[in-house]
Write an enzyme that holds these catalytic residues in place. Structure first.
Site, PDB file in Angstrom:
ATOM      1  N   CYS A 131       0.740  -0.930   0.094  1.00 41.46           N
ATOM      2  CA  CYS A 131      -0.011   0.058   0.137  1.00 41.46           C
ATOM      3  C   CYS A 131       0.794   1.043   0.049  1.00 41.46           C
ATOM      4  CB  CYS A 131      -0.932  -0.108   1.021  1.00 41.46           C
ATOM      5  SG  CYS A 131      -1.892  -1.674   1.454  1.00 41.46           S
ATOM      6  N   HIS A 174       9.933 -36.067 -20.232  1.00 37.20           N
ATOM      7  CA  HIS A 174       9.162 -36.505 -19.073  1.00 37.20           C
ATOM      8  C   HIS A 174       7.792 -35.426 -19.036  1.00 37.20           C
ATOM      9  CE1 HIS A 174      13.069 -38.871 -18.672  1.00 37.20           C
ATOM     10  NE2 HIS A 174      13.674 -37.738 -18.593  1.00 37.20           N
ATOM     11  N   GLU A 213       3.165 -12.580 -15.677  1.00 37.28           N
ATOM     12  CA  GLU A 213       2.279 -10.883 -14.906  1.00 37.28           C
ATOM     13  C   GLU A 213       1.810  -9.947 -15.456  1.00 37.28           C
ATOM     14  OE1 GLU A 213       5.759 -10.003 -11.579  1.00 37.28           O
ATOM     15  OE2 GLU A 213       6.864 -10.534 -13.736  1.00 37.28           O
ATOM     16  N   GLU A 250      12.095 -16.364 -15.804  1.00 34.48           N
ATOM     17  CA  GLU A 250      12.036 -15.427 -15.251  1.00 34.48           C
ATOM     18  C   GLU A 250      11.300 -14.358 -16.930  1.00 34.48           C
ATOM     19  OE1 GLU A 250      12.416 -11.889 -14.508  1.00 34.48           O
ATOM     20  OE2 GLU A 250      12.215 -12.886 -13.583  1.00 34.48           O
ATOM     21  N   ASN A 281       0.186   0.031   6.405  1.00 33.40           N
ATOM     22  CA  ASN A 281       0.632  -0.635   5.050  1.00 33.40           C
ATOM     23  C   ASN A 281       0.811  -1.733   6.327  1.00 33.40           C
ATOM     24  OD1 ASN A 281       1.394  -1.848   3.107  1.00 33.40           O
ATOM     25  ND2 ASN A 281       3.347  -0.538   3.174  1.00 33.40           N
ATOM     26  N   GLY A 282       0.209  -3.376   5.677  1.00 36.79           N
ATOM     27  CA  GLY A 282       0.721  -4.340   6.865  1.00 36.79           C
ATOM     28  C   GLY A 282      -0.350  -5.302   6.516  1.00 36.79           C
ATOM     29  N   LYS A 318       3.962  -4.343  -5.990  1.00 37.59           N
ATOM     30  CA  LYS A 318       5.048  -3.793  -6.268  1.00 37.59           C
ATOM     31  C   LYS A 318       6.059  -4.186  -5.162  1.00 37.59           C
ATOM     32  CE  LYS A 318       9.429  -2.800  -8.878  1.00 37.59           C
ATOM     33  NZ  LYS A 318      10.110  -3.132  -9.696  1.00 37.59           N
ATOM     34  N   TRP A 344      -4.249  -1.947  -1.008  1.00 37.53           N
ATOM     35  CA  TRP A 344      -4.008  -3.343  -1.857  1.00 37.53           C
ATOM     36  C   TRP A 344      -4.807  -4.054  -0.890  1.00 37.53           C
ATOM     37  CZ3 TRP A 344      -0.667  -7.793  -1.871  1.00 37.53           C
ATOM     38  CH2 TRP A 344      -1.565  -8.918  -2.760  1.00 37.53           C
ATOM     39  N   LYS A 381       7.403 -13.043 -16.547  1.00 43.48           N
ATOM     40  CA  LYS A 381       7.182 -11.919 -17.166  1.00 43.48           C
ATOM     41  C   LYS A 381       6.131 -11.814 -17.704  1.00 43.48           C
ATOM     42  CE  LYS A 381      10.116  -9.053 -15.244  1.00 43.48           C
ATOM     43  NZ  LYS A 381       9.687  -9.818 -14.199  1.00 43.48           N
ATOM     44  N   ARG A 383       2.700   0.787  -6.803  1.00 42.74           N
ATOM     45  CA  ARG A 383       3.126  -0.099  -6.266  1.00 42.74           C
ATOM     46  C   ARG A 383       2.045  -1.194  -5.787  1.00 42.74           C
ATOM     47  NH1 ARG A 383       6.907   1.006  -1.277  1.00 42.74           N
ATOM     48  NH2 ARG A 383       5.267   0.041  -0.177  1.00 42.74           N
TER      49      ARG A 383
END
Length: 635
Positions: A2, A516, A500, A493, A102-103, A630, A76, A497, A27
């Site tokens: 947040c 496999h 996301e 990665e 925040n948290g 973020k 958020w 990307k 964020r």
């Protein structure tokens, strides 16, 4: 996660807070709110809205508010839906105390039940509202004022929190408490009528107003008034914190003419890699210098292994780092997801060195892993992009990545800077432990110095190719990314990307494991991105390359569409290798040659560009993808 911005001073408080929140939009958030007050005014003015800041700004245009002090927040959702009533700030029963947070408050249900039994009425589904009511109750229980009430309330909370509190009964005052998520205090202009002071959850929110900051530590309380800042701990004892001068240019946090922050940050990677290397290596001798390292050479030589913990993109960097450190320094390395680390009762002792990798330096899971390592006697090193961050303060050695602010939620330049820092660390360990010759050190340092120019070349050539590929594959439902050895984490990665920011399902896989199971997925609708790079000076790399070609043939034999990332022909080979690959696959993107351990820094760049252009073509919010934040400051 947040965003928090608060201000006390002579500027128009609403404008200051809204502008600060706008600079923290990277964020991620789903609702926003603001509360302001003025001396002589018996109540605080509060406005909240679900959705983006523009909804809050429209609400304020319809119902204006003014003041001389205030706090704002972008939320958020973790507890409760992203609705107007669940948006911060939250109030106590009287409406005179408001809180932004925040948290996460882990014991909020118990506290809420207790407070309801005392007659408190709750209006939201959030854990944050408990804090406002707890502060109100502490005042009823005999707290000597708002600051004492915040201190008492903070001691009752468990979890992770950074809170800012204002009250109509204590004008021109903001009380801040930190336990976990970041909180910074900015020192603004000073004049005869007093000064101006800011609080924020991250530096970019207020950097356009000041460069001088206090970085609060866990257990700190800060009281901001026009007269100054008073710092103490949760017990009321005064504490001292050094003022840090942040040298970032605020323009670095702007788009600079690029359509998106992510694209700007992709193109900033040559500078990020260069700045992370600058001053740490000697091209003449090949020596590595780490000036913020309190771990002695003797301790590095006595180390029996290194334990790395990280999350998300940083975990991919850590896995590349494992190859770098084991190959150069001959030191065994374990890599863990930080979110899982402490739950497996890891075996750690004073001969193991911990390494934490985090862009923000405030990731809750990474901090928890660091504290687990420290509690078992292990010294720790942090690779971090934020000066003064919690992970850096608790570490016995720090390598700052110097990538500058990264605004896009999907990390790009921070990742390549982390790979650079890991390579520098691996070289340093190799030199201290005597596992590398001076000649090889000079060669690798020279190759490291060439990376920025090579990335610039890739950006020139790969960007238009990726735009064409985006046109061809933006409607795909799935992607598969393949890599072997040190390149497998880059496949992971690349897949991350893409998922996301484009919301296409993508998976990274070890190329040798295709037979496999994953071969069952291949048909003419599945794009497969294969990392088929090579270092002609490295026999092991050439063996890997040949085996990767065999894996590509497995895909093409089943009508899969292959996009290959490969190395340009160098002086030691003809174009035959590239020609063979061109005939085998559907599309080829070439990158300049480099040593095997540095190829990941180069080959990730076209994968970033591919994800970006596909996401743009699909109309996605590239900088703020849905459901992501973020800086993840809760576990």
């Amino acid at each position: 996660m947040c965003g928090i911005v608060g201000y006390v001073g002579s500027q128009p408080v609403v404008s200051v807070i809204l502008e600060g929140l706008r600079r923290l939009e990277y964020r991620g958030y789903d609702s926003a709110g603001i509360a302001v007050g003025s001396p002589g005014t018996p109540a605080l003015s509060l406005r909240r809205a679900s959705g983006k800041l523009r909804q809050l700004e429209e609400h304020i245009r319809e119902q204006p508010i003014t003041g001389t002090y205030g706090i704002g927040h972008t939320r958020w959702a973790t507890h409760g839906r992203p609705t107007e009533e669940n948006a911060h700030p939250h109030r106590d029963c009287s409406g005179k105390i408001v809180v932004v947070h925040n948290g996460i408050v882990e014991n909020y249900l118990r506290l809420k039940s207790e407070l309801q039994g005392l007659g408190h009425k709750f209006l939201t589904e959030t854990d944050t509202e408990v804090i406002a009511h707890q502060i109100e109750q502490e005042l009823k229980n005999g707290a000597s004022g708002l600051v004492d009430a915040v201190r008492r309330a903070a001691k009752r909370l468990t979890g992770a929190f950074a809170i800012s509190v204002i009250s109509a009964d204590l004008p021109d005052t903001i009380v801040v408490a930190r336990m976990g998520p970041p909180a910074v205090i900015g020192i603004g202009n000073q004049n005869g009528d007093g000064g101006e002071y800011f609080v924020a959850s991250d530096v970019p929110g207020i950097l356009h107003h000041t460069r001088d900051f206090y970085f609060l530590a866990d257990g700190d309380i800060a009281v901001l008034t026009r007269a100054g800042v008073e710092l103490s701990d949760f017990e009321g004892n005064p504490v001292k914190r050094q003022i840090t001068r942040v040298v970032w240019d605020p323009i670095q946090a702007e788009k600079g003419g690029y359509k998106h922050f992510m694209l700007k940050e992709i193109f900033e990677q040559p500078r990020a890699v260069r700045d992370t290397t600058l001053g740490r290596v000697s091209l003449e001798t090949g020596q590595v210098f780490l000036d913020q390292m309190q771990i002695s050479p003797e301790e590095f030589r006595a180390a029996t292994r290194m334990n790395i913990a990280a999350c998300g993109t940083s975990w991919h960097a850590a896995t590349v780092g494992k190859f770098m450190i084991e190959r150069l320094a001959r030191l065994p390395v374990e890599v863990d997801y930080a979110s899982e680390y402490r739950y497996r009762d890891p075996i750690v002792n004073d001969t193991a060195i911990g390494l934490l990798i985090t862009q923000s330096g405030e990731t809750a899971d990474t901090l928890a892993a660091q504290r687990e390592m420290l509690s078992k006697g292990s010294k720790t090193i942090a690779i971090c992009n934020v000066v003064g961050a919690a992970v850096a303060r608790e570490a016995q050695g720090v390598i700052y990545t110097h990538a500058g602010p990264e605004i896009g939620v999907a990390s790009t330049k921070a990742f390549t800077a982390q790979l650079t820092a890991l390579f520098v660390l691996a070289l340093h360990l190799a030199q201290v432990r005597g596992t590398i010759t001076d000649e090889e050190s000079r060669r690798l340092v020279g190759e490291l110095a060439l990376l920025p120019g090579k990335i610039e070349a890739i950006l020139r050539t790969a960007s238009p190719l990726c735009q064409i590929l985006a046109k061809n594959y933006s409607n795909a439902r799935d992607f598969l990314f393949l890599g072997r050895g040190v390149h497998y984490p880059i496949a992971l990665e690349g897949a991350l990307k893409l998922k996301e920011i484009s919301y296409i399902h993508a998976e990274g896989y070890p190329a040798g494991e295709m037979k496999h199971g994953p071969n069952a997925l291949i048909d003419e609708t599945l794009p497969v991105v294969a990392l088929a790079t090579r270092d002609t000076n490295d026999p092991g790399s050439m063996v890997r390359y040949e085996k990767t070609l065999s894996n590509i043939q497995e895909v093409t034999a089943r009508s899969g569409k292959v996009i290959a990332i490969t190395t340009e022909a160098d002086d030691q080979e003809t174009d035959e290798a590239v020609s063979e690959l061109v005939q085998l696959v559907d599309h080829v993107i070439t990158i300049p040659p480099a040593p095997e351990l540095l190829l990941p820094v180069l080959e990730v760049v076209p994968l970033q560009l591919l994800a970006y252009h596909i996401a743009v073509r699909r109309g996605c919010d590239v900088d703020q993808p849905r459901n992501l934040a973020k800086s993840v400051t809760v576990e």
